[in-house]
Motif scaffolding. Structure first.
Motif, short mmCIF file in Angstrom:
data_model
loop_
_atom_site.label_atom_id
_atom_site.label_comp_id
_atom_site.label_asym_id
_atom_site.label_seq_id
_atom_site.Cartn_x
_atom_site.Cartn_y
_atom_site.Cartn_z
N LEU A 35 -12.31 0.13 -7.35
CA LEU A 35 -11.16 0.65 -7.28
C LEU A 35 -10.31 -0.40 -6.72
O LEU A 35 -9.00 -0.36 -6.93
N LYS A 36 -10.95 -1.68 -6.39
CA LYS A 36 -10.02 -2.67 -6.63
C LYS A 36 -9.66 -2.72 -7.23
O LYS A 36 -8.81 -3.72 -7.75
N THR A 37 -10.64 -3.31 -9.08
CA THR A 37 -10.43 -3.42 -9.81
C THR A 37 -8.86 -2.44 -10.35
O THR A 37 -7.34 -3.11 -11.30
N PHE A 38 -8.93 -1.69 -10.02
CA PHE A 38 -6.98 -0.73 -10.33
C PHE A 38 -6.31 -1.14 -9.37
O PHE A 38 -5.33 -0.51 -9.95
N MET A 39 -6.56 -1.01 -8.04
CA MET A 39 -5.15 -1.38 -7.96
C MET A 39 -4.64 -2.83 -7.81
O MET A 39 -3.45 -3.31 -7.88
N LYS A 40 -5.40 -3.56 -8.11
CA LYS A 40 -4.79 -4.81 -8.84
C LYS A 40 -4.47 -5.08 -9.86
O LYS A 40 -3.30 -5.15 -10.32
#
Length: 62
Positions: A35-40
């Motif tokens: 999810l962090k990767t997606f948001m970045k």
């Protein structure tokens, strides 16, 4: 560009900056790596839009 169009671009820049701040704060709160990767990646998209809008204003200033 008309004054109305300039105001619209300025509002759009402000919107992108706000979205960027919210997404950045959210990234810091997330624990899920995917999810962090997606948001970045989403943050990068909004930063690119902001840059394009800023370039549009800079082009008008010349």
């Amino acid at each position: 560009m008309t004054q109305k169009e300039l105001l619209y671009v300025e509002d759009a820049i402000g919107h992108e900056q706000n979205v960027g701040e919210i997404v950045s704060e959210t990234i810091n709160l997330l624990q899920d790596k995917n999810l962090k990767t997606f948001m970045k990646n989403e943050l990068k998209k909004h930063q690119a839009i902001e840059t394009k809008l800023m370039n549009l204003l800079e082009g008008e200033a010349k």
